[in-house]
Design a protein around this motif. Sequence first.
Motif, PDB file in Angstrom:
ATOM      1  N   HIS B   7      60.841 -93.311  43.330  1.00 27.59           N
ATOM      2  CA  HIS B   7      60.522 -93.581  44.734  1.00 27.59           C
ATOM      3  C   HIS B   7      61.704 -94.234  45.455  1.00 27.59           C
ATOM      4  O   HIS B   7      61.975 -93.963  46.622  1.00 27.59           O
ATOM      5  N   LEU B  26      54.153 -95.605  50.655  1.00 24.23           N
ATOM      6  CA  LEU B  26      53.121 -95.052  49.773  1.00 24.23           C
ATOM      7  C   LEU B  26      51.756 -95.199  50.427  1.00 24.23           C
ATOM      8  O   LEU B  26      51.460 -96.229  51.038  1.00 24.23           O
ATOM      9  N   THR B  58      58.169-102.312  48.388  1.00 19.60           N
ATOM     10  CA  THR B  58      57.200-101.343  47.877  1.00 19.60           C
ATOM     11  C   THR B  58      56.297-101.983  46.825  1.00 19.60           C
ATOM     12  O   THR B  58      55.075-101.797  46.854  1.00 19.60           O
ATOM     13  N   MET B  97      53.585 -89.962  50.201  1.00 18.26           N
ATOM     14  CA  MET B  97      54.671 -90.777  50.724  1.00 18.26           C
ATOM     15  C   MET B  97      54.889 -90.358  52.176  1.00 18.26           C
ATOM     16  O   MET B  97      55.011 -89.165  52.468  1.00 18.26           O
TER      17      MET B  97
END
Lengths: 217, 123
Positions: B7, B26, B58, B97
């Motif tokens: 990611h 996310l 994140t 995403m």
Amino acid sequence: MIPTPDLSHLSRKDYDDVYEPAEDTFVLLDALEQEAPKLKSLNPAVCLEIGSGSGCVSAFLSRVLEPLVVLHLCTDINPIAARCTVSTGLQNKVSLNAMISDLASPLSFRLHGKVDVILFNPPYVPTWSEEADEAQERHGIAGSWAGGLSGMEVTDRFLKTVDQLLSPQGVFYLVAIKENNVPELRSGMQSRFQLQSEIVLQRRAGREHLYTIKFFR
Amino acid sequence: MVRLITHNLLACHAKGCTSNNFPLQLKDVQLEQREAEFNPDFLRRFMPKLDWGALVDTARQLGDDSLPLEQPEMFDDDFLRKLHHVLLEVSVEEGAMVCPNCSHIYPISNGIPNMLLAENEIG
């Protein structure tokens, strides 16, 4: 000798949609094995395979680099290939981080100058341009071989981005055939991006004269 | 298996989307924890490629606040073990995403992200 990765989990049905490793794959595997000492000495952290298909090549690379552990990123435009890449990783106890993607597009922003090893066994067979375009759009098995004019249309799109992706000591291994005009391909990379190259391995297999070319700064 | 290490390397690449296109947000995620072998040597080699701020943000959005906001200068064992967990043991199996700039949605299904664009979105 490093054994070919275990692909026994893949079936005939998988190979209806995903390229089955063949002579061109082995030209790349054998070249990587030959290069093992040099690859390890780079102390790589990030490896990227474009068009990973069955996942055989990245799984093999992880063996070549042992005991060094790296991040394997694998892209394929074919969703079934991405799935096969993941399962081949599991089968061979290596984490292959697959994504459905056109070349390295979603990675180029973050991986600018950061990829240590790039691998690409491209669709290199000369076809009509339309045939290659259509194969890429359909995301199926034809996209693994239909290469358009001189078999270079997909490869050429990627070659433009290689220099931006490679880390200072990074290396890029490309499979090609004679019809791709290997001398022109190499001199083009030298004049456009100052990337040097050498032929690591070449071999005749049936009608194809196959090469693995390495590019580096 | 979209781990946070992957990611951390993905950005929106839609036509004209060149700023504020990272990190992708996310959304509606199903997470899995999968144990991975601790390898401090790999983590040290990977650190120069990492975007620290994006990783911490994140992780915090996913409810993991084990990492400090500022990247430490010294990597001791305790720190590397926390980093190992966040980077390599948390994975997204389902979800999406979303680009913070253009709102493009990249779905994740069976642990595989689909980063393809429609023809009119390709730059």
